[in-house]
Design an enzyme around this catalytic site. Structure first.
Site, PDB file in Angstrom:
ATOM      1  N   SER A 195      25.560   9.114  79.874  1.00 32.33           N
ATOM      2  CA  SER A 195      25.780   8.200  78.323  1.00 32.33           C
ATOM      3  C   SER A 195      24.413   7.718  78.135  1.00 32.33           C
ATOM      4  CB  SER A 195      26.554   7.153  78.731  1.00 32.33           C
ATOM      5  OG  SER A 195      26.635   6.316  77.662  1.00 32.33           O
TER       6      SER A 195
ATOM      7  N   GLY B 196      15.023  -1.034  37.835  1.00 33.97           N
ATOM      8  CA  GLY B 196      13.955  -2.180  37.481  1.00 33.97           C
ATOM      9  C   GLY B 196      12.674  -1.821  38.053  1.00 33.97           C
TER      10      GLY B 196
ATOM     11  N   ARG C 276       9.676   7.632  29.912  1.00 35.16           N
ATOM     12  CA  ARG C 276      10.656   6.990  30.991  1.00 35.16           C
ATOM     13  C   ARG C 276      10.373   7.534  32.257  1.00 35.16           C
ATOM     14  NH1 ARG C 276      16.165   8.388  28.745  1.00 35.16           N
ATOM     15  NH2 ARG C 276      16.790   6.209  30.034  1.00 35.16           N
TER      16      ARG C 276
ATOM     17  N   ARG D  99      29.706  -4.027  80.251  1.00 33.54           N
ATOM     18  CA  ARG D  99      28.413  -4.430  81.057  1.00 33.54           C
ATOM     19  C   ARG D  99      29.011  -5.477  81.984  1.00 33.54           C
ATOM     20  NH1 ARG D  99      27.771  -5.219  76.003  1.00 33.54           N
ATOM     21  NH2 ARG D  99      26.163  -4.082  74.842  1.00 33.54           N
TER      22      ARG D  99
ATOM     23  N   HIS E  47      20.269  -7.615  36.121  1.00 33.88           N
ATOM     24  CA  HIS E  47      19.764  -7.230  37.471  1.00 33.88           C
ATOM     25  C   HIS E  47      20.377  -7.785  38.712  1.00 33.88           C
ATOM     26  CE1 HIS E  47      16.653  -8.063  40.599  1.00 33.88           C
ATOM     27  NE2 HIS E  47      16.444  -6.635  40.348  1.00 33.88           N
TER      28      HIS E  47
ATOM     29  N   CYS F 281      25.844   4.880  74.209  1.00 35.02           N
ATOM     30  CA  CYS F 281      26.280   3.586  74.263  1.00 35.02           C
ATOM     31  C   CYS F 281      25.180   2.510  73.505  1.00 35.02           C
ATOM     32  CB  CYS F 281      26.645   3.456  75.576  1.00 35.02           C
ATOM     33  SG  CYS F 281      25.489   3.226  76.869  1.00 35.02           S
TER      34      CYS F 281
ATOM     35  N   LYS G 165      17.061  10.898  36.617  1.00 32.69           N
ATOM     36  CA  LYS G 165      17.381  10.576  35.116  1.00 32.69           C
ATOM     37  C   LYS G 165      17.161  12.034  34.362  1.00 32.69           C
ATOM     38  CE  LYS G 165      15.790   6.617  33.789  1.00 32.69           C
ATOM     39  NZ  LYS G 165      14.648   5.818  33.757  1.00 32.69           N
TER      40      LYS G 165
ATOM     41  N   MET H 161      10.673   0.716  37.653  1.00 33.77           N
ATOM     42  CA  MET H 161       9.527   1.624  36.859  1.00 33.77           C
ATOM     43  C   MET H 161       9.853   0.975  35.381  1.00 33.77           C
ATOM     44  SD  MET H 161       8.311   3.512  38.794  1.00 33.77           S
ATOM     45  CE  MET H 161       8.480   4.347  40.517  1.00 33.77           C
TER      46      MET H 161
ATOM     47  N   TYR I 170      31.139  11.626  72.153  1.00 29.15           N
ATOM     48  CA  TYR I 170      31.692  10.375  71.506  1.00 29.15           C
ATOM     49  C   TYR I 170      30.201   9.490  71.278  1.00 29.15           C
ATOM     50  CZ  TYR I 170      31.043   8.095  76.380  1.00 29.15           C
ATOM     51  OH  TYR I 170      30.334   7.456  77.417  1.00 29.15           O
TER      52      TYR I 170
ATOM     53  N   GLU J 134      18.651   6.955  80.312  1.00 25.93           N
ATOM     54  CA  GLU J 134      17.865   6.039  79.721  1.00 25.93           C
ATOM     55  C   GLU J 134      16.299   5.691  80.160  1.00 25.93           C
ATOM     56  OE1 GLU J 134      19.609   1.861  80.394  1.00 25.93           O
ATOM     57  OE2 GLU J 134      20.101   2.563  82.381  1.00 25.93           O
TER      58      GLU J 134
ATOM     59  N   ARG K  51      24.438   8.710  35.569  1.00 20.63           N
ATOM     60  CA  ARG K  51      24.202   8.663  36.917  1.00 20.63           C
ATOM     61  C   ARG K  51      25.452   8.155  37.806  1.00 20.63           C
ATOM     62  NH1 ARG K  51      19.844   3.965  37.161  1.00 20.63           N
ATOM     63  NH2 ARG K  51      21.048   2.413  36.279  1.00 20.63           N
TER      64      ARG K  51
ATOM     65  N   THR L 109      20.328   4.475  74.637  1.00 22.21           N
ATOM     66  CA  THR L 109      19.133   4.504  73.742  1.00 22.21           C
ATOM     67  C   THR L 109      18.291   3.474  73.550  1.00 22.21           C
ATOM     68  OG1 THR L 109      20.745   4.546  71.943  1.00 22.21           O
ATOM     69  CG2 THR L 109      20.098   6.793  72.313  1.00 22.21           C
ATOM     70  N   ASN L 110      18.683   2.218  73.913  1.00 18.81           N
ATOM     71  CA  ASN L 110      17.878   1.234  73.766  1.00 18.81           C
ATOM     72  C   ASN L 110      16.777   1.288  74.616  1.00 18.81           C
ATOM     73  OD1 ASN L 110      19.672   0.130  71.856  1.00 18.81           O
ATOM     74  ND2 ASN L 110      20.700  -1.285  73.603  1.00 18.81           N
ATOM     75  N   ASP L 111      17.353   1.490  75.996  1.00 20.82           N
ATOM     76  CA  ASP L 111      16.199   1.555  76.931  1.00 20.82           C
ATOM     77  C   ASP L 111      15.506   2.866  77.045  1.00 20.82           C
ATOM     78  OD1 ASP L 111      15.656  -0.611  78.717  1.00 20.82           O
ATOM     79  OD2 ASP L 111      17.780  -0.262  79.686  1.00 20.82           O
TER      80      ASP L 111
HETATM   81  P1  ADP Z   1      15.595   2.161  33.298  1.00 15.16           P
HETATM   82  O1  ADP Z   1      15.144   3.194  34.459  1.00 15.16           O
HETATM   83  O2  ADP Z   1      14.945   0.812  33.949  1.00 15.16           O
HETATM   84  O3  ADP Z   1      17.099   2.100  33.229  1.00 15.16           O
HETATM   85  P2  ADP Z   1      15.261   3.953  31.263  1.00 15.16           P
HETATM   86  O4  ADP Z   1      14.408   4.859  30.997  1.00 15.16           O
HETATM   87  O5  ADP Z   1      16.691   4.154  31.132  1.00 15.16           O
HETATM   88  O6  ADP Z   1      14.622   2.950  32.205  1.00 15.16           O
HETATM   89  O7  ADP Z   1      15.044   3.037  29.670  1.00 15.16           O
HETATM   90  C1  ADP Z   1      15.675   1.890  29.532  1.00 15.16           C
HETATM   91  C2  ADP Z   1      16.398   1.523  28.288  1.00 15.16           C
HETATM   92  O8  ADP Z   1      15.497   2.006  27.363  1.00 15.16           O
HETATM   93  C3  ADP Z   1      17.357   2.730  28.221  1.00 15.16           C
HETATM   94  O9  ADP Z   1      18.630   2.231  28.666  1.00 15.16           O
HETATM   95  C4  ADP Z   1      17.488   2.736  26.342  1.00 15.16           C
HETATM   96  O10 ADP Z   1      18.399   1.831  25.926  1.00 15.16           O
HETATM   97  C5  ADP Z   1      15.930   2.529  26.121  1.00 15.16           C
HETATM   98  N1  ADP Z   1      15.577   3.974  25.999  1.00 15.16           N
HETATM   99  C6  ADP Z   1      15.111   4.876  26.699  1.00 15.16           C
HETATM  100  N2  ADP Z   1      14.785   6.101  25.951  1.00 15.16           N
HETATM  101  C7  ADP Z   1      15.102   5.756  24.656  1.00 15.16           C
HETATM  102  C8  ADP Z   1      15.158   6.669  23.568  1.00 15.16           C
HETATM  103  N3  ADP Z   1      14.912   7.869  23.694  1.00 15.16           N
HETATM  104  N4  ADP Z   1      15.650   6.079  22.472  1.00 15.16           N
HETATM  105  C9  ADP Z   1      16.055   4.865  22.551  1.00 15.16           C
HETATM  106  N5  ADP Z   1      16.285   3.881  23.336  1.00 15.16           N
HETATM  107  C10 ADP Z   1      15.813   4.535  24.695  1.00 15.16           C
HETATM  108 MG    MG Z   2      19.478   0.073  79.841  1.00 17.40          MG
HETATM  109 MG    MG Z   3      18.098   3.416  32.559  1.00 14.94          MG
END
Ligand code: ADP
Ligand code: MG
Ligand code: MG
Length: 953
Positions: free
Chosen positions: A840, A155, A146, A638, A516, A907, A76, A157, A927, A821, A398, A843-845
């Site tokens: 050959s 989701g 953040r 085999r 999510h 193999c 980020k 953090m 291979y 092996e 991203r 790698t299992n054995d």
């Molecule tokens: P995640 O990694 O869960 O996406 P973010 O750090 O991107 O968390 O934050 C989630 C949301 O919080 C962002 O999509 C944004 O809408 C809101 N947010 C984060 N920073 C700011 C900011 N500086 N101003 C307004 N909204 C923010």
């Molecule tokens: Mg074998």
């Molecule tokens: Mg985000």
């Protein structure tokens, strides 16, 4: 009522505040400054080395970092910096590096001494740019704190918004904006988020509802005698809520809510670092093999307010459709909302195209940004934005997670558009996802008959049928019992992750394309339909009702994640277009875009790979399928599997039970024709490609009759007393068969077995060669640890070859080699290579013997080992490069020292594993060999390995 309101507000976030916030002139004047175009530079030349002791990197008018600094700044932070560099509108802020996280855990959760001053300087920089001040009573600066790991961990953090508010600054904000309700709503959200995330005031075991939610509910009932929307809460209500929230914190956490903005900030920073080690983050890292040493960065940034009125809002978008790959602006937003509301997937937001109606100028600005992002990053971006009073701000970008189908289409389209070259296009297709494209789709006839009971968003393409479960835990249990499972939820949250992993498909009643569920589906390649609002989920009754019909847990439903449809009952599946086109020669399938794109990708792979891909196949059909997928021969055939079919097992048992050589030869003579036919079939199917044939390998007792009935039956067939059989079975019993009488030890103990197998190979070769098909047998002796073992077996093979060639009046070209092996074989590879024409790696054995770990028994301790990070990955799935890999390296070096042109292959199971394939490319194998349906994955992985490892070393 309680249920709906709880659902309307996620744990981490809150719903939109009051509709009108009545923006004032003063507010407009203090708006975050958009970077001037003068500041817009091309990012590439501005690369900057990491300065020692620098823990804080600014972004904004002055930007220290850039997009290439993800290990240090997290994904980020690096991309916020990169967006600043290319002139996109980003609220100013700074990133605290991942090194601080590492320091934090290495030093009993404390910070480097200079951090404090650096953070203060960072805050001062934000203050200058926003013309607001942190904790100021005139124009207070509010911050978002953040997290941001190197790879995005959706989701996992927790983000804290509106930080810096207290009883004084809230009044200042109210005065400054002329909107007390807005200010108090921010305060209410802040105390709630901070109380939860930082101070740990959360649902306790046994509690059904979030404690803050309970407080809100109580107040609503006191004052309004019913549930009301958040937006209807008055300033007085919000003020009372803040007071009660603080009391709740006092009660539950035993402390005063921190009033000092600086204390709040340091608390939040600590919470982000602390969350790196929370359960959800650990589960996620384990699944994706992210080392815990990487750590997370923390981003501190000026707030922009998507909740400031009707010209404001928040959203997330993709520059192209990440589910099916179509080039369209894809995403969604909520008017007058803070961003968490959208990301949490609780309310179903509006599609981004609708924004054109509400705020045309902002929409066009976003369209412009969409183009800038793709041209700059040259990949599909997933971005988050907020609109404050009509002005667009970028909060994150991203590379978008995508399904395999979308990845394929993106790569083909972007190549055609000239954005990327073909080698990049190859790299853009994740090898470990490619098998999604080969997964079955619904059978067209069956799907036409099926009953469509609901529709939703097609969030994860593919077809899935299963028994429904409404809770992750029960879904996991059912899947462990071998059931096909559909996880059905109102919406999913990170707590459901285990259930989502276990399920074949995911169906949610609520949530949009950035919910999510949709996120996880994209990432894990799960079949997913989300936001199917016709589905009513009742957690209490454990039922899902649609159109008046009720489905209980355990009932079957089917979902089509490509079309977004939900069907009653189980729907039959059919092979994917790629399988139908390649294996079944289905012409209609071959004309589909999916098929053509796949073929193009494989052609590119073929032109760049150094390693060949062979297949592990025991039957002509398997060999044909693998060749249709592009295999260039058999890497492992085999032979023992051939002895189980029909009445062959009787002849096999007779051979094993034979008391003397003559009897054994007589029994072997019965097996010869079977084996010869099998080999002839395989040679024909291979049409000139080589076939590595491994001689008998498993312990003999695996073939024996073990139950009294089987023993009596065999005794009857052979005309011997049952006691004879019993005593021979007893005699052959081994304490540790994996290390027992098996592999080449069998052929050395009973050379006539190897002689029979050699004869079968050469007679079949003679027959097929006379039919005009080229035949290239490569006989492989298993489990060799001593050169002399191989010598003895090779003598047998050559002698039989001479005889058969004379009998059949043909000249056959063949090779004899060995499996490496056991560790001794690897360590003495220079000696073994004097005899072997190829190696050959089994790698299992080799993994079992190098680690002294039985694969079949590892289930009882390996999970613990993974948890404790003793092993980074399951060594039977991904090669243990540090340990077993050394043996492979040694064998390669020593083998080639003796015989420079020694042919080398692998193999084991690892031959189809992309991470292991990179290693095999590095050590220079010729291979890899894997199961037929894994061949496309291995071809892609081999091509990517060749592209990513500089040649000529
Ligand atoms: P995640 O990694 O869960 O996406 P973010 O750090 O991107 O968390 O934050 C989630 C949301 O919080 C962002 O999509 C944004 O809408 C809101 N947010 C984060 N920073 C700011 C900011 N500086 N101003 C307004 N909204 C923010
Ligand atoms: Mg074998
Ligand atoms: Mg985000």
């Amino acid at each position: 009522m309680a249920k709906t309101r709880k659902a309307a507000r996620p744990r981490r976030a809150s719903a939109a505040p009051a509709g009108k916030t009545g923006r004032t002139a003063g507010r407009g004047a203090t708006r975050v400054k958009r970077p001037t175009t003068k500041g817009a530079r091309k990012a590439a030349p501005a690369r900057r080395a990491k300065a020692p002791g620098q823990y804080v990197y600014l972004f904004g008018r002055k930007t220290d970092g850039n997009g290439s600094m993800k290990p240090l700044l997290g994904g980020k932070g690096a991309n916020l910096a990169e967006m600043c560099r290319i002139g996109l509108p980003v609220p100013p802020g700074f990133t605290i590096t991942t090194e601080v996280c590492t320091h934090y855990y290495a030093h009993t959760r404390t910070y480097p001494p200079t951090l404090r001053a650096q953070v203060q300087a960072g805050i001062a920089a934000i203050e200058r740019q926003t013309r607001k001040a942190f904790g100021d009573l005139g124009n207070p600066l509010l911050l978002s704190v953040r997290s941001g790991a190197r790879d995005s961990m959706p989701g996992m953090m927790d983000t804290i918004l509106n930080l810096g508010l207290n009883d004084e600054t809230v009044d200042a904000l109210a005065r400054k904006t002329g909107n007390a309700r807005f200010a108090w709503d921010c305060y209410r959200r802040f105390v709630q988020m901070y109380g939860d995330v930082v101070l740990g005031v959360q649902k306790r075991p046994g509690e059904d509802h979030d404690p803050f939610e309970m407080v809100i509910e109580a107040l609503e009932h006191e004052r309004y005698h019913r549930h009301i929307e958040d937006t209807a809460l008055t300033v007085e209500d919000l003020q009372e809520l803040v007071a009660r929230f603080k009391a709740l914190v006092r009660d539950r956490a035993g402390l005063e809510f921190p009033a000092q903005p600086w204390d709040q900030l340091m608390g939040a920073v600590g919470a982000v670092f602390g969350s790196w080690m929370n359960d959800r983050a650990i589960v996620y890292r384990r699944k994706y093999n992210i080392p815990s040493e990487w750590g997370t960065a923390v981003n501190v940034q000026a707030m922009v307010y998507g909740n400031s009125g009707d010209a404001s809002g928040s959203g997330v978008a993709f520059t192209r459709n990440p589910a099916n790959g179509v080039k369209e602006f894809y995403g969604e937003f909520l008017m007058n909302a803070q961003g968490e509301d959208v990301v949490a997937g609780v309310r179903t937001p509006e599609p981004v195209a609708e924004l054109r109606k509400h705020l045309p100028a902002a929409y066009h600005e976003l369209e412009r940004i969409r183009g800038v992002l793709e041209r700059h990053f040259k990949d599909v971006q997933d971005f988050e934005f907020t609109i404050e009073d009509g002005v667009v701000y970028m909060l994150q970008t991203r590379n978008g997670k995508r399904t395999a189908m979308a990845a394929l289409k993106f790569s083909m389209d972007m190549h055609r558009e000239g954005l990327i070259d073909w080698k990049t296009a190859v790299m853009r297709n994740p090898a470990d996802q490619l098998d999604q494209l080969l997964a079955p789709v619904f059978d067209t006839a069956d799907v036409d008959r099926a009953d469509v009971i609901a529709t939703g968003l097609p969030a994860g393409p593919g077809a899935a049928s299963g028994r429904i479960y409404l809770n992750a835990e029960r879904a996991v249990i059912a899947a462990e019992k071998g059931e096909r499972v559909l996880l059905v939820r109102v919406e999913t949250s990170p707590e459901d992750l285990r259930g989502m992993i276990a399920a074949d498909g995911i169906l949610t009643a609520r949530g949009g394309v950035s919910s999510h569920a949709a996120l996880v589906a994209r990432q894990m390649g799960k079949v997913c339909v989300c936001g199917a609002s016709g589905v009513e989920v009742d957690y209490q009754a454990r039922t899902a009702s649609v159109q008046g019909r009720t489905y209980a847990e355990g009932d079957w439903l089917s979902i089509d994640g490509t079309a977004g449809r939900v069907f009653a009952g189980a729907v039959k599946t059919a092979p994917s277009e790629i399988v139908a086109g390649l294996i079944e020669g289905d012409e209609r399938a071959r004309r589909t875009e999916k098929f053509k794109s796949f073929q193009q990708l494989m052609t590119w792979c073929g032109s760049v790979s150094r390693m060949q891909v062979r297949t592990n196949a025991d039957t002509p059909e398997q060999a044909r399928n693998a060749i249709a997928f592009g295999a260039t021969g058999i890497g492992l055939c085999r032979t023992e599997h051939m002895f189980f079919e029909g009445d062959r097992i009787d002849a096999m048992r007779e051979m094993i039970l034979a008391e003397d050589l003559e009897a054994r030869k007589a029994a072997l003579a019965k097996l010869l024709p079977y084996q010869r036919d099998d080999f002839a079939g395989i040679f024909r199917a291979l049409e000139g490609h080589p076939a590595t044939i491994r001689f008998l390998d498993p312990p003999l007792h695996e073939f024996l009759p073990h139950t009294p009935e089987q023993q009596a039956d065999l005794a009857g067939k052979l005309g011997v007393p049952v006691e004879t059989i019993q005593s021979r079975v007893h005699q052959l019993h081994e304490v540790n068969p994996m290390l027992g009488f098996r592999g080449c030890r069998l052929g050395i103990g009973y050379p006539e077995i190897s002689a029979m197998q050699a004869r079968a190979v050469f007679e079949a070769a003679a027959i097929v060669q006379k039919e005009g098909v080229k035949v290239r047998p490569e006989i492989m002796i298993p489990l060799v640890g001593f050169k002399r073992e191989l010598d003895l077996q090779v003598d047998v093979v050559h002698q039989v070859a001479r005889v058969v060639q004379a009998e059949q009046k043909v000249t056959l070209s063949y090779m004899v080699g060995t499996m490496i092996e056991v560790p001794r074989g690897a360590l003495t590879a220079d000696e073994i290579a004097q005899t072997a024409e190829f190696f050959s790696f089994g790698t299992n054995d080799l993994t079992q013997t190098a680690l002294g770990m039985s694969r079949d028994d590892s289930g009882s301790f390996l999970p613990t080992y993974a948890e404790l990070e003793i092993v980074a990955r399951n060594p039977f799935a991904t090669l243990d490069q540090t340990g077993v890999g050394q043996l492979v390296r040694i064998a390669v070096e020593k083998g080639r020292a003796t015989k420079p042109d020694l042919k080398l292959g692998i193999c084991g199971e690892h031959g189809g594993d992309p991470a292991s394939i990179v290693f095999f490319e590095q050590v220079g194998l010729d291979y890899v060999s894997c199961s037929p349906y894994r061949v496309p994955v291995a071809r892609l992985a081999a091509a990517q390995a060749a592209l990513s490892i500089p040649s000529g070393d």
